[in-house]
Scaffold this motif. Structure first.
Motif, PDB file in Angstrom:
ATOM      1  N   ILE A 108      12.037 -19.322  13.349  1.00 28.98           N
ATOM      2  CA  ILE A 108      11.159 -18.376  12.659  1.00 28.98           C
ATOM      3  C   ILE A 108      11.912 -17.063  12.487  1.00 28.98           C
ATOM      4  CG2 ILE A 108       9.000 -17.067  12.773  1.00 28.98           C
ATOM      5  CD1 ILE A 108       7.862 -19.361  14.483  1.00 28.98           C
ATOM      6  N   LEU A 109      11.921 -16.555  11.283  1.00 27.48           N
ATOM      7  CA  LEU A 109      12.527 -15.256  10.984  1.00 27.48           C
ATOM      8  C   LEU A 109      11.425 -14.208  10.888  1.00 27.48           C
ATOM      9  CD1 LEU A 109      14.816 -13.335  10.005  1.00 27.48           C
ATOM     10  CD2 LEU A 109      14.377 -14.188   7.681  1.00 27.48           C
ATOM     11  N   ILE A 110      11.577 -13.113  11.632  1.00 25.06           N
ATOM     12  CA  ILE A 110      10.674 -11.964  11.518  1.00 25.06           C
ATOM     13  C   ILE A 110      11.458 -10.812  10.910  1.00 25.06           C
ATOM     14  CG2 ILE A 110       9.224 -10.300  12.729  1.00 25.06           C
ATOM     15  CD1 ILE A 110       8.729 -12.390  14.882  1.00 25.06           C
ATOM     16  N   VAL A 111      10.991 -10.322   9.764  1.00 27.03           N
ATOM     17  CA  VAL A 111      11.611  -9.187   9.084  1.00 27.03           C
ATOM     18  C   VAL A 111      10.672  -7.997   9.228  1.00 27.03           C
ATOM     19  CG1 VAL A 111      12.485  -8.282   6.894  1.00 27.03           C
ATOM     20  CG2 VAL A 111      12.765 -10.717   7.445  1.00 27.03           C
ATOM     21  N   ASP A 112      11.130  -6.970   9.928  1.00 26.12           N
ATOM     22  CA  ASP A 112      10.303  -5.795  10.215  1.00 26.12           C
ATOM     23  C   ASP A 112      10.868  -4.614   9.424  1.00 26.12           C
ATOM     24  OD1 ASP A 112       8.894  -3.664  11.266  1.00 26.12           O
ATOM     25  OD2 ASP A 112       9.065  -4.328  13.348  1.00 26.12           O
ATOM     26  N   TRP A 113      10.240  -4.315   8.266  1.00 23.45           N
ATOM     27  CA  TRP A 113      10.749  -3.196   7.465  1.00 23.45           C
ATOM     28  C   TRP A 113       9.907  -1.932   7.633  1.00 23.45           C
ATOM     29  CZ3 TRP A 113      10.118  -6.871   2.797  1.00 23.45           C
ATOM     30  CH2 TRP A 113       8.836  -6.802   2.252  1.00 23.45           C
ATOM     31  N   ASP A 114       9.052  -1.906   8.638  1.00 20.81           N
ATOM     32  CA  ASP A 114       8.385  -0.667   9.028  1.00 20.81           C
ATOM     33  C   ASP A 114       9.447   0.364   9.419  1.00 20.81           C
ATOM     34  OD1 ASP A 114       5.365   0.152  10.186  1.00 20.81           O
ATOM     35  OD2 ASP A 114       7.009   1.157  11.222  1.00 20.81           O
ATOM     36  N   VAL A 115       9.133   1.643   9.277  1.00 20.69           N
ATOM     37  CA  VAL A 115      10.135   2.674   9.557  1.00 20.69           C
ATOM     38  C   VAL A 115      10.317   2.918  11.052  1.00 20.69           C
ATOM     39  CG1 VAL A 115       8.822   4.848   9.648  1.00 20.69           C
ATOM     40  CG2 VAL A 115      11.045   4.764   8.455  1.00 20.69           C
ATOM     41  N   LEU A 144       8.091 -14.410   8.680  1.00 22.39           N
ATOM     42  CA  LEU A 144       7.010 -13.462   8.943  1.00 22.39           C
ATOM     43  C   LEU A 144       7.528 -12.066   8.639  1.00 22.39           C
ATOM     44  CD1 LEU A 144       5.734 -14.837  12.384  1.00 22.39           C
ATOM     45  CD2 LEU A 144       4.672 -15.179  10.152  1.00 22.39           C
ATOM     46  N   VAL A 145       6.753 -11.281   7.907  1.00 21.15           N
ATOM     47  CA  VAL A 145       7.159  -9.920   7.569  1.00 21.15           C
ATOM     48  C   VAL A 145       6.217  -8.941   8.253  1.00 21.15           C
ATOM     49  CG1 VAL A 145       7.617  -8.253   5.737  1.00 21.15           C
ATOM     50  CG2 VAL A 145       8.041 -10.693   5.335  1.00 21.15           C
ATOM     51  N   SER A 146       6.770  -8.105   9.125  1.00 18.58           N
ATOM     52  CA  SER A 146       6.027  -6.952   9.629  1.00 18.58           C
ATOM     53  C   SER A 146       6.122  -5.885   8.547  1.00 18.58           C
ATOM     54  CB  SER A 146       6.630  -6.458  10.951  1.00 18.58           C
ATOM     55  OG  SER A 146       6.169  -7.229  12.032  1.00 18.58           O
ATOM     56  N   ALA A 147       5.122  -5.893   7.670  1.00 23.04           N
ATOM     57  CA  ALA A 147       5.194  -5.137   6.420  1.00 23.04           C
ATOM     58  C   ALA A 147       4.632  -3.734   6.624  1.00 23.04           C
ATOM     59  CB  ALA A 147       4.449  -5.877   5.312  1.00 23.04           C
ATOM     60  N   GLY A 148       5.471  -2.861   7.157  1.00 23.65           N
ATOM     61  CA  GLY A 148       5.103  -1.459   7.278  1.00 23.65           C
ATOM     62  C   GLY A 148       5.645  -0.684   6.097  1.00 23.65           C
ATOM     63  N   PHE A 149       4.795   0.096   5.448  1.00 27.62           N
ATOM     64  CA  PHE A 149       5.221   0.822   4.251  1.00 27.62           C
ATOM     65  C   PHE A 149       5.368   2.317   4.512  1.00 27.62           C
ATOM     66  CE2 PHE A 149       3.285  -3.120   2.721  1.00 27.62           C
ATOM     67  CZ  PHE A 149       4.354  -3.620   1.991  1.00 27.62           C
ATOM     68  N   ASP A 150       5.517   2.681   5.795  1.00 24.96           N
ATOM     69  CA  ASP A 150       5.928   4.046   6.104  1.00 24.96           C
ATOM     70  C   ASP A 150       7.423   4.218   5.848  1.00 24.96           C
ATOM     71  OD1 ASP A 150       6.540   2.346   8.180  1.00 24.96           O
ATOM     72  OD2 ASP A 150       5.478   3.477   9.719  1.00 24.96           O
ATOM     73  N   SER A 151       8.088   3.147   5.452  1.00 18.78           N
ATOM     74  CA  SER A 151       9.489   3.220   5.035  1.00 18.78           C
ATOM     75  C   SER A 151       9.616   3.501   3.544  1.00 18.78           C
ATOM     76  CB  SER A 151      10.203   1.911   5.378  1.00 18.78           C
ATOM     77  OG  SER A 151       9.480   0.796   4.896  1.00 18.78           O
ATOM     78  N   ALA A 152       8.489   3.744   2.855  1.00 19.15           N
ATOM     79  CA  ALA A 152       8.497   4.029   1.418  1.00 19.15           C
ATOM     80  C   ALA A 152       8.449   5.533   1.167  1.00 19.15           C
ATOM     81  CB  ALA A 152       7.308   3.343   0.738  1.00 19.15           C
ATOM     82  N   ILE A 153       8.759   5.910  -0.045  1.00 19.98           N
ATOM     83  CA  ILE A 153       8.793   7.310  -0.447  1.00 19.98           C
ATOM     84  C   ILE A 153       7.435   7.978  -0.213  1.00 19.98           C
ATOM     85  CG2 ILE A 153       8.178   6.788  -2.846  1.00 19.98           C
ATOM     86  CD1 ILE A 153      10.109   9.017  -3.695  1.00 19.98           C
ATOM     87  N   ASP A 167       6.028   8.954   2.570  1.00 21.72           N
ATOM     88  CA  ASP A 167       5.362   8.809   3.861  1.00 21.72           C
ATOM     89  C   ASP A 167       5.808   9.902   4.824  1.00 21.72           C
ATOM     90  OD1 ASP A 167       4.968   7.616   6.724  1.00 21.72           O
ATOM     91  OD2 ASP A 167       3.729   6.415   5.374  1.00 21.72           O
ATOM     92  N   PRO A 168       4.863  10.565   5.485  1.00 24.12           N
ATOM     93  CA  PRO A 168       5.237  11.664   6.384  1.00 24.12           C
ATOM     94  C   PRO A 168       5.979  11.198   7.628  1.00 24.12           C
ATOM     95  CG  PRO A 168       2.890  11.173   6.578  1.00 24.12           C
ATOM     96  CD  PRO A 168       3.397  10.382   5.413  1.00 24.12           C
ATOM     97  N   GLU A 169       5.776   9.954   8.041  1.00 30.76           N
ATOM     98  CA  GLU A 169       6.460   9.440   9.224  1.00 30.76           C
ATOM     99  C   GLU A 169       7.915   9.091   8.927  1.00 30.76           C
ATOM    100  OE1 GLU A 169       5.187   8.486  12.722  1.00 30.76           O
ATOM    101  OE2 GLU A 169       4.349  10.345  11.937  1.00 30.76           O
ATOM    102  N   GLY A 170       8.139   8.408   7.817  1.00 32.94           N
ATOM    103  CA  GLY A 170       9.479   7.910   7.542  1.00 32.94           C
ATOM    104  C   GLY A 170      10.403   8.909   6.889  1.00 32.94           C
TER     105      GLY A 170
END
Length: 666
Positions: free
Chosen positions: A166-173, A259-268, A270-273
């Protein structure tokens, strides 16, 4: 089979009951904004919508301790002061009387999605959930996360369906340290996370978030951390990470589920990323993942705290899961210096564990590689604190219109009957043709190459090309005789230019030379895959041998073809399989599938007749959006294949910046 959307309105029930600036961004509006975006764009109605059910305590126990589950259950009866006191025992967490119910729904939604995908009810999907999960640990809430939704889903897939990879891709910031801890010694789960790190000065401030944390025991090499040490990472940086780290490892790992840990705080925005990747970048990342695991992708929402950016990014991901073309990427494809350094540090740490990284080429960090402060394109509306101004974000997002899919996805222009080609359902057999006089006019320069039957076929091919360029057809396949293949390709190039295409990428395989009278003015990028030696005739005209190993072929696509394609940003791709092209079924399908992303699917594959019966079905399936067949067991690239790639990269990287990133030699 379609795309699932798993959701329950009860997950909007929890909210912060006291003043806490750190936690207030994790609010119910995150879900409603994402769902409203999907509804406004007609994407929700195209999905199979599933109402989330609570995960059982037994299912939660796949990851969490009984004591911790009981503690969270107890929050249902606590008053505000007691909830506040309990919350302060954890890092960046708040509890609410509905937390237990909502967190069970979030975990249950991830489980339902995995069940739907692995039973074949759907092909892929998104679980739109809160609270998020990737920071949660066996016996501790952390970083807004209560139960580790993705980790529970992975354990469930292993236990119920017997999956072994199983591949987990975590693109959350943020680093998903909870997932890392849970699978740290488990070689059946490959965990990839990129995250804002800044040399350990960004939350969660952990040394094990750095690149040298690769897992323990039998799990060494199955934890892959890519730390971003500066803010401002953009589309090119994210693409470089996928092409030069994640995808080589993923192909070698050969997952059965993504499985994708789809966090979008890595997008333009976002105050966190404080990153610069635009929402359409996530469409491209999603499509690049779709060639893995038979396309079985289960995405689960994690972070994302700028509501407009979150909604746009979710829409981009879902439309790609549904099979829509990827929109064009904005900006120059130039990774920044800090990103290259981070990627190289990951490659150095992981190379002992992965053959695919041992065979690649060390990057040359040239003096004209940009840092985030020196990019040719300034960071959009950046304030002195590094955040993106609201008045600059909205106009940007307004430009990211969701293009309607063409009415016809894939069409075939061929003299061979459709029944003989065994085309998959939904692929049209092209019958239309341009006028005979027009066809003869286009063929005049190559009259000796076209017999009467070739002219009839050329008329159909020109009609097919027009349909693609007009947006009526997404992509197509055309057949020619061996004698007419080169001439047909030349005519198609001229037709593209006459129709005001700004840039055309030609990937020519076999005995197909670049037309001598074709201007080398930057409008045509010609890559010929043939012969025994690599050669460079200009920055827009070069050739390389066809690798014979699976590792060499993957390095060719991920390390050369896709970086060139994304850097060139073509309006159209012509993929020509001429005499003695040498491609096997799976190779042709993978090349076509991967070329879809940089060009929004606008590909015309020209195949000489002797190969069409063998290749038509797999090519049509790949262009139609189905996952290409496996290349077979991974085999390391030969020294000759590595040398050819090194030769080209060393000479082309000054012009094509995405080539600069590759692994160090073994």
């Amino acid at each position: 089979m379609g795309t699932a959307l798993v959701y329950h309105e009860d997950m909007t029930a929890t909210r912060l009951l006291w003043d806490d600036p750190e936690c207030e961004i994790e609010c119910p509006e995150r879900l409603t904004a994402a769902l409203d975006g999907l509804r406004q764009r007609g994407l929700e109605e195209r999905c199979l919508c599933l109402s989330a059910c609570e995960a059982s305590e037994e299912e939660l126990g796949l990851v969490h301790s009984p004591e911790y589950i009981a503690l969270v259950q107890k929050t249902q009866t606590l008053d505000k002061e007691e909830l506040h006191a309990l919350s302060k025992q954890y890092d960046a967490v708040y509890f609410h009387p509905d937390t237990f119910h909502c967190a069970r729904l979030a975990a249950g939604a991830a489980l339902q999605l995995v069940d739907a995908v692995l039973t074949g009810a759907v092909h892929n999907g998104l679980a739109l959930v809160r609270p998020p999960g990737h920071h949660s640990q066996r016996a501790a809430a952390n970083g807004f996360c209560v139960f580790n939704n993705v980790a529970i889903a992975a354990k469930h897939a292993k236990q119920k369906y017997g999956l072994q990879r199983i591949l987990i891709v975590d693109w959350d910031v943020h680093h998903g340290q909870g997932i890392q801890y849970i699978f740290n010694d488990d070689p059946s789960v490959l965990y990839f996370s990129w995250h804002r790190y800044e040399h350990g000065s960004f939350w969660p401030f952990l040394p094990e978030s750095d690149a040298d944390a690769v897992g323990q025991g039998r799990g060494q090499g199955f934890t892959v951390n890519l730390p971003w040490n500066q803010v401002g990472m953009g589309n090119a940086d994210y693409l470089a990470a996928f092409l030069h780290v994640l995808l080589p490892l993923a192909f070698e790992f050969d997952p059965e589920l993504v499985l994708v840990s789809a966090g979008f705080d890595s997008a333009i925005g976002d105050p966190e990323g404080q990153m610069q990747a635009t929402p359409e970048c996530f469409a491209h990342l999603t499509q690049l993942l779709q060639v893995l695991a038979g396309g079985r992708i289960c995405a689960v929402l994690e972070g994302g705290y700028h509501l407009e950016s979150l909604a746009q990014s979710v829409c981009m991901m879902v439309q790609t899961l549904l099979g829509d073309p990827t929109p064009p990427l904005l900006g120059l494809m130039v990774p920044c210096q800090s990103a290259l350094e981070s990627i190289q540090s990951v490659q150095t740490a992981q190379a002992p564990h992965w053959t695919s990284l041992q065979q690649n080429v060390a990057p040359v960090l040239s003096s004209n590689t940009h840092s985030p402060e020196e990019r040719s394109l300034p960071l959009l509306g950046e304030s002195p604190t590094g955040t993106v101004a609201e008045d600059s974000l909205s106009p940007l997002l307004d430009r990211l219109c969701l293009h309607p899919a063409p009415p016809i996805c894939t069409a075939v222009a061929s003299t061979v009957p459709g029944a003989a080609l065994c085309l998959p359902p939904g692929v049209l057999h092209q019958e239309g043709s341009v006028l005979r006089e027009e066809t003869e006019a286009w063929a005049r320069l190559h009259k000796s190459r076209f017999q009467d039957e070739d002219l009839a076929t050329l008329g159909k091919i020109l009609c097919l090309l027009d349909g693609i360029m007009d947006g009526q057809i997404r992509n197509g396949i055309a057949t020619t005789t061996a004698l007419a293949t080169a001439a047909t390709l030349d005519v198609l190039i001229q037709r593209c230019l006459a129709r005001r295409a700004q840039r055309v990428l030609c990937v020519a395989l076999g005995q197909l030379d670049r037309p001598l009278d074709l201007a080398d003015d930057g409008r045509i990028l010609w890559l010929n895959i043939q012969g025994k030696e690599a050669a460079i005739r200009s920055m827009f005209h070069f050739s390389t041998p066809l690798p014979q190993t699976s590792g060499g072929f993957l390095s060719l696509i991920l390390g050369l073809v896709l970086p060139l394609a994304y850097g060139f940003q073509p309006d159209m791709v012509l993929m020509a399989l001429g005499p003695a092209h040498g491609l096997q079924n799976a190779q042709a399908a993978l090349l076509a599938a991967m070329l879809r992303s940089p060009v929004g699917g606008r590909i015309l594959a020209v195949v000489e007749e002797e190969s069409i019966l063998l290749l038509a079905r797999s090519l049509a399936q790949a262009l139609h959006g189905e996952t290409p067949p496996s290349l077979g067991p991974f085999s390391k690239a030969s020294p000759e294949e590595i040398q050819a790639l090194m030769f080209l990269k060393a000479r082309l990287e000054a012009r094509w910046k995405l080539l600069q990133v590759a692994a160090p030699p073994p």
